[in-house]
Design a protein around this motif. Structure first.
Motif, short mmCIF file in Angstrom:
data_model
loop_
_atom_site.label_atom_id
_atom_site.label_comp_id
_atom_site.label_asym_id
_atom_site.label_seq_id
_atom_site.Cartn_x
_atom_site.Cartn_y
_atom_site.Cartn_z
N LEU A 1 0.80 -1.23 0.00
CA LEU A 1 0.00 0.00 0.00
C LEU A 1 0.84 1.28 0.00
N PRO A 2 1.93 1.37 0.79
CA PRO A 2 2.71 2.62 0.75
C PRO A 2 3.26 2.96 -0.62
N ALA A 3 3.57 1.95 -1.45
CA ALA A 3 4.13 2.22 -2.78
C ALA A 3 3.12 2.92 -3.69
N ILE A 4 1.83 2.72 -3.43
CA ILE A 4 0.78 3.34 -4.26
C ILE A 4 0.69 4.84 -3.96
N HIS B 1 12.14 5.84 -8.42
CA HIS B 1 13.18 5.45 -7.47
C HIS B 1 13.00 4.01 -7.00
N LEU B 2 11.74 3.55 -6.90
CA LEU B 2 11.48 2.15 -6.54
C LEU B 2 12.07 1.22 -7.59
N GLN C 1 7.65 -8.76 -7.56
CA GLN C 1 6.19 -8.79 -7.71
C GLN C 1 5.57 -7.43 -7.40
N LEU C 2 6.11 -6.75 -6.39
CA LEU C 2 5.60 -5.42 -6.05
C LEU C 2 5.79 -4.47 -7.23
N GLY C 3 6.99 -4.45 -7.81
CA GLY C 3 7.25 -3.56 -8.93
C GLY C 3 6.38 -3.86 -10.13
#
Length: 564
Positions: A190-193, A202-203, A347-349
């Motif tokens: 959630l924080p990445a959104i 940067h991610l 997977q997050l990316g």
């Protein structure tokens, strides 16, 4: 009392509304907000190395790792080098299409939903946008479930008893352990959104360093553990003759189909490029190289697993890491933890790039007065949670096959969009009119819908529909299956050719007879009716630059053909 209720409702509605440019009409408020407007120079922060990092990061994921598995281990399997050649060819073609759609975003700094208005109409664009948003939400849940499997490995590396966590779920579709892992991955995503798209680069930079390093470590570890590279690289293919040809065609098309969503939504990222060239070679070179290297590592690691465990190759890297854990010492547990963390980050990316940002951008276009990319991204995440992805993955109806097959229908959208920009309009767009709901707008067409675009879109679907039914388990004629083996090309070529012919015999407004991109002139992107800014001056400035003195000499059609 009724007036009081209405005033309260209006108050809360205004509180929920996202900030918008002053002077917009109610209709325009349903077409634009800050996230839909052309990106101003201050937010054009993606340089060529950001795109390199983005695609290196995206290439290292579980799907790419396993992409050669079906090509090699199938009944008509091909050799490892033939499958690897398919990956190179498929992703080179995909990179070409990525650059075609990405250039539109990088030149005019607009996203996919806005570009669609040029070819489908200002209101007609909502269907392809909704179409992609719905699929992105479903895929977000599915990819999060796979990310949860990475979390399971991470927790097993720390607490070996986590594997035997007591099950309190009555359903047989999942268990307590897998659900807890899934929820932890979903929660930590959630924080990445929250971060704006121009800063999320940067991610991908961090992922581009960490994930490939972990993949190479896994590669070396498997070879050392097997004392060699295993039998797969020594075995020949089973397919010969025409069977070999069709097997390679299907391998190439599976690589392209794996990229169908990203082909369509690349403008969502490319619009943040400093200049169009930044989104060209950096993408075209990095995509085939990154995905081919990842596929090669997956082939060798899987081949080594056949030696380590004396049986069939283990293609799923998470399954192989799980086997490593069964007999691991403390040092090996730490190694599994790091590699599983890398796969979780991968997977997050992938979820952010292919699903969250895509769905957020699309939902912004569906309800721009109340949704921005951030809110849309969180709605996507919520849908991904409540849809219970474990039920979809546990059923016997080949739902993942359906999702993968369905993605090829995006080729029709890509065909219309690319043909409209490169062959019909020759790079010329009137940016403010893309945000106009006035009937005089050249993109309003017939009540906001462009019948040529929809006709071409449907034709591109019809060529694949019978083969699509066969892909999800129904018996269909052999000819339809052969056509479907070329699904992306069939859909793209039929849709783009139909659109071009319709526009040739039924001309549309706001086109140019010479190549004329005017995106470089956009500096202060106000879209309110009557605003005096560079958007109005863009066309004039470009004509002066090209030495063009008038509409007739330029061959530019602006609102001269009505809204047919």
């Amino acid at each position: 009392m009724e007036k009081l209720k209405q005033s309260k409702a209006r108050y809360y509605a205004d509180k929920l509304a996202v900030p918008s440019e002053p002077g917009l009409t109610n209709a325009q408020l349903m077409l634009t907000n800050h996230d839909l407007k052309p990106v101003e120079p201050e937010r054009r922060q993606w340089g060529p190395w950001n795109f390199v990092g983005f695609w290196i990061a995206d290439s290292f994921n579980i799907n790419t790792w396993m992409i050669s598995s079906s090509m090699i281990s199938g009944t008509d399997g091909i050799s490892w080098w033939q499958s690897w050649l398919c990956v190179w060819i498929g992703y080179t073609i995909a990179g070409f299409f990525i650059c075609l759609t990405g250039r539109i975003g990088a030149t005019y700094h607009i996203s996919f939903p806005v570009i669609c208005r040029s070819s489908f109409g200002v209101w007609g664009s909502l269907w392809p946008v909704f179409n992609r948003a719905a699929m992105a939400c479903i895929w977000y849940g599915v990819q999060s479930w796979i990310g949860g499997e990475c979390v399971t490995l991470m927790l097993r590396s720390i607490w070996s008893n986590y594997k035997d966590l007591p099950n309190t779920f009555p359903s047989q579709s999942t268990n307590t352990r897998d659900y807890v892992s899934f929820f932890l991955f979903w929660l930590c995503s959630l924080p990445a959104i929250w971060f704006p798209v121009h800063k999320i680069r940067h991610l991908f930079t961090v992922k581009a360093y960490f994930v490939p390093a972990a993949g190479v470590t896994f590669f070396i570890w498997a070879i050392v553990k097997a004392h060699g590279i295993g039998p797969i690289v020594h075995q020949g293919g089973k397919a010969t003759g025409s069977a070999l040809g069709w097997a390679m065609v299907k391998g190439i098309m599976s690589s392209i189909a794996n990229f169908a969503t990203l082909i369509v939504n690349d403008p969502d990222f490319a619009r943040f490029a400093r200049k169009p060239k930044d989104a060209l070679w950096s993408q075209f070179i990095t995509i085939p190289v990154g995905f081919a290297v990842t596929s090669f590592i997956g082939i060798i690691v899987s081949s080594s697993s056949a030696v380590i465990y004396g049986g069939e190759a283990v293609w799923n890297p998470l399954d192989l890491l799980g086997r490593f854990l069964d007999t691991a010492n403390s040092g090996e547990r730490f190694g599994v933890f790091i590699i599983a963390t890398a796969f979780a980050l991968a997977q997050l990316g992938t979820n952010i790039a292919a699903n969250s940002v895509s769905a957020g951008t699309d939902m912004t276009a569906l309800l721009p007065r109340y949704l921005n990319i951030r809110r849309g991204g969180y709605i996507c995440a919520l849908v991904g949670l409540v849809m219970c992805p474990w039920n979809l993955l546990s059923t016997s109806n080949n739902f993942t096959t359906y999702l993968s097959a369905y993605s090829v229908f995006l080729s029709s959208i890509a065909g219309v969009m690319i043909c409209d920009y490169y062959f019909v309009r020759k790079g010329f767009l009137q940016i403010r009119d893309l945000y106009s709901a006035q009937s005089s707008s050249p993109y309003y067409f017939t009540f906001g819908f462009h019948w040529r675009g929809y006709t071409a879109y449907i034709c591109g679907i019809l060529i694949n529909i019978v083969g699509f039914v066969g892909a999800i388990g129904r018996k269909v004629p052999a000819g339809a299956t052969y056509l479907y083996n070329l699904n992306f090309f069939c859909g793209f070529i039929v849709a783009s050719t139909t659109y071009y012919l319709l526009c040739k015999y039924f001309p549309i407004p706001a086109t140019s007879d010479v190549w004329m991109e005017v995106g470089d002139d956009i500096r202060n992107p106000s879209v309110a009716y009557g605003a005096d800014d560079e958007l109005d001056a863009a066309s004039e400035g470009s004509r002066d630059r090209y030495g063009i003195k008038g509409d007739e000499e330029a061959g530019v059609r602006e609102r001269k053909l009505g809204n047919f």
